[in-house]
Scaffold this active site. Structure first.
Site, short mmCIF file in Angstrom:
data_model
loop_
_atom_site.label_atom_id
_atom_site.label_comp_id
_atom_site.label_asym_id
_atom_site.label_seq_id
_atom_site.Cartn_x
_atom_site.Cartn_y
_atom_site.Cartn_z
N ASP A 418 0.83 -1.02 -0.12
CA ASP A 418 0.06 0.10 -0.10
C ASP A 418 0.72 1.18 -0.02
O ASP A 418 2.05 1.22 0.34
CB ASP A 418 -0.87 -0.09 1.09
CG ASP A 418 -2.07 0.87 1.01
OD1 ASP A 418 -2.25 1.43 0.07
OD2 ASP A 418 -3.02 0.67 2.01
N GLU A 473 -13.97 1.82 0.52
CA GLU A 473 -13.30 2.61 1.85
C GLU A 473 -13.70 3.91 1.89
O GLU A 473 -13.79 4.73 2.86
CB GLU A 473 -11.89 2.22 1.55
CG GLU A 473 -11.26 3.07 0.60
CD GLU A 473 -9.64 2.88 0.37
OE1 GLU A 473 -9.10 1.94 0.86
OE2 GLU A 473 -8.85 3.86 0.06
#
Length: 666
Positions: A418, A473
């Site tokens: 990430d 998200e």
């Protein structure tokens, strides 16, 4: 066979004429079905245009590359010859939306005395070109001219970089996530870059998609319109000169200064494909194979160890468990509960997201004392579940080889990497090298916080998913003004051209348009429950998250069993219908079973589905449809079994922000 070859070569019509003092040569490259035509003009410059069945889709557009030291590919370059070929083959695939891809194109290679080639390909659904450098000495690319001139001030679906920063160069550092603005090219915000893929509307309902493929060791392409004309220009991040550790929890590499060039090489190389996709119907965009077909074939001789599947995920639901006798959080007891849940429903993986490694250290060897990783691996193995670890980019990049070796030996199956948030040359190279090293240790990679896929999933099938999407998200913090429902029926026609999405669907808290609000610790989705179910069919995602809490899923047995049963890779895919930003229906096959999913925007909608692809026989379907009160209570749904009509025509209805799901079997 010889006659067939002659006919295919005749599709490549070459003519020569003179213009002024510089001899010009014109080439016409046709698609195998004859509908698509690329006209290429070589003179002082190289230009091309694209038409479809007589409709001009792309006006004359120049292409060139400027190298350090004054050399340029495509400017006053001397043509030495050309070759043509036609290809009609089948690509066998294992981790994709179909098992076999038809790879049928005509190709023209232009050879230049200046040390480079330009290759053009015409498929039935698009045109692509790439530069190939034959230079045997080191060189640097100062800039690339990638221009897309449109014949009129047409409307486009534009994914701007989310945060406006000045100067424009600061926008190269971004998450590659945003909704779309549907505006005319002349209305482009000159203070903003956009990322690809991007769709421009053409004549007669046709669309033009701009994308790229085989992005290896070169910066990714942004798009820009600096003079609000009918033209889009490729913009590329410069090569970083100084990078400083920083950003989110000190896990990002922040560019402090940049070089005057965008890429450097030691010798000969091939550059990315620039793609112009042309569709007659929007639904064709939702099922494009162009990016995958143009990518470098697999570098992994035997990828049978790569296992797609579902993932029980902790971060979106904030580790919220209830009716348990321990304090939920980042600890062994919580993850054993997730493992038990995954085991019960046949979910292949559990991910340990951010928090398992000591914070602010950027060191993946430092595990917090509340976690016994080896003990969790052993516990998961007994339950037939595998574990994946979240990894911040900066920490992972410090020792990719050592980290992969250490954790593969422990029994971890992969990493969700990430916060890359860049696509300059070194960052693109990181994606390639990390994939290569991870494959050596039979590790999966999910590139979260990354740019869109560009075919690396074909080159390294262990790169099983990518984010680069405005996923669920966002519902943890987005204001009520953010329209995720419309986005859900827009990006499958645009972003999914590039490849799979780590969207992370599966919310069990569902909100109507007026009831949604951001709640970080107990997040909800916009739209109905059936919408969340349909997204497991509509969205291409070989490694697919269950974003909500196991406690919530176990209170929703029917929905959870269905989600867990939906495959993540497919034998065949058919895009049944759709209009960008309005609705979409996709059918996907696994073995003898077909799954059909539909989504609508905020309009209630009735669709007539043509299920004639089923062929002969009697079929039934288990369906999930929006309940009669789903417009007021988004979680309202009905599950029932129906018989598929013998004429294969089925009428379905969806609520506002709704969805519809079918599992069809004989």
């Amino acid at each position: 066979m010889k006659n067939t070859r002659r006919l295919l070569v005749l599709a490549l019509i070459l003519s020569v004429f003179s213009s002024g003092s510089f001899a010009q040569k014109q080439f016409a490259l046709k698609s195998p079905d004859g509908k698509l035509n690329a006209d290429i003009l070589v003179g002082n410059t190289i230009e091309y245009s694209v038409s479809h069945a007589g409709d001009l889709m792309l006006s004359k557009s120049p292409l060139s590359m400027k190298l350090e030291g004054g050399l340029a590919f495509g400017v006053n370059s001397k043509l030495s010859g050309s070759t043509t070929k036609s290809v009609n083959q089948t690509i066998d695939v294992t981790i994709y939306k179909r098992k076999k891809i038809e790879d049928n194109y005509n190709e023209l290679t232009l050879k230049f005395k200046d040390g480079f080639d330009v290759i053009f390909r015409a498929y039935n659904d698009g045109v692509a070109y790439r530069f190939v450098s034959n230079l045997k000495k080191p060189f640097k690319v100062e800039s690339e001219q990638a221009v897309f001139n449109f014949p009129a001030d047409q409307k486009a679906y534009i994914p701007y970089v989310q945060i406006v920063r000045e100067p424009l160069e600061k926008q190269f550092y971004n998450s590659f996530e945003n909704t779309y603005e549907h505006i005319s090219l002349s209305q482009w915000d000159t203070k903003r870059l956009a990322f690809s893929p991007l769709i421009v509307e053409g004549v007669n309902g046709k669309k033009v998609g701009i994308a790229e493929s085989d992005l290896i060791n070169y910066p990714g392409m942004f798009l820009y319109n600096g003079n609000t004309s009918n033209s889009l220009t490729g913009i590329f991040a410069p090569y970083p000169k100084e990078i400083k550790q920083g950003g989110h929890n000190m896990l990002q590499g922040e560019v402090q200064s940049a070089e005057s060039y965008i890429a450097k090489y030691d010798g000969a190389t091939s550059f990315p494909w620039r793609i112009v996709i042309v569709s007659e119907k929007d639904s064709e965009l939702a099922d494009s194979d162009m990016v995958y077909k143009l990518a470098t074939p697999s570098k992994i001789a035997d990828a049978s160890w790569v296992k797609p599947g579902k993932v029980a995920w902790d971060w979106w639901n904030d580790w919220n468990l209830y009716n348990v006798d321990f304090k939920a959080g980042i600890n062994n007891e919580t993850y054993k509960y997730y493992i038990d849940f995954a085991s019960k429903y046949g979910i292949e993986y559990v991910i340990l997201d951010e928090g398992w490694a000591v914070n602010l250290q950027a060191d993946l060897y430092q595990v917090i004392p509340e976690i016994d990783l080896k003990g969790l691996v052993d516990y998961a193995n007994k339950k037939n579940v595998s574990l994946i670890l979240w990894a911040g980019y900066y920490a992972f990049n410090k020792d990719i080889e050592g980290i992969c070796k250490h954790y593969s030996e422990m029994g971890i199956k992969g990493f969700k990497v990430d916060f890359m948030d860049r696509d300059d040359q070194p960052m693109v190279d990181f994606h390639y090298k990390a994939a290569e090293i991870a494959a050596k240790y039979h590790m999966l990679l999910d590139y979260h916080g990354s740019y869109k896929p560009t075919g690396l999933q074909r080159t390294f099938p262990n790169v099983i998913n990518f984010e680069g999407v405005h996923g669920l998200e966002q519902m943890k913090w987005s204001l009520e003004t953010v329209d995720q429902v419309t986005y859900d029926v827009t990006f499958p026609f645009i972003r999914m051209i590039a490849g799979p999405v780590d969207y992370t669907q599966g919310a069990m808290r569902n909100a109507t348009r007026g009831n949604y609000r951001p709640v970080n610790s107990e997040a909800m989705s916009q739209g109905t429950r059936c919408r969340q179910l349909a997204e497991y069919i509509i969205f291409e995602s070989p490694l697919n998250m269950l974003c909500d809490s196991p406690s919530n899923y176990m209170n929703e047995q029917e929905c959870t069993e269905f989600i867990a049963s939906v495959p993540t890779v497919w034998d065949n895919t058919i895009s049944l219908n759709g209009e960008i930003s309005k609705y979409i229906t996709i059918a996907r096959q696994k073995g003898d079973v077909w799954y059909v999913g539909s989504l609508t925007n905020w309009d209630t909608r009735t669709l007539n589905l043509d299920l004639s692809f089923l062929g002969e026989g009697n079929y039934k379907a288990d369906i999930f449809k929006d309940g009669v009160n789903a417009n007021k209570v988004a979680r309202d749904y009905v599950k029932e079994t129906i018989a598929i009509p013998t004429d294969r025509q089925l009428k379905i209805s969806m609520a506002e922000g709704g969805g519809y799901v079918m599992k069809i079997y004989k």
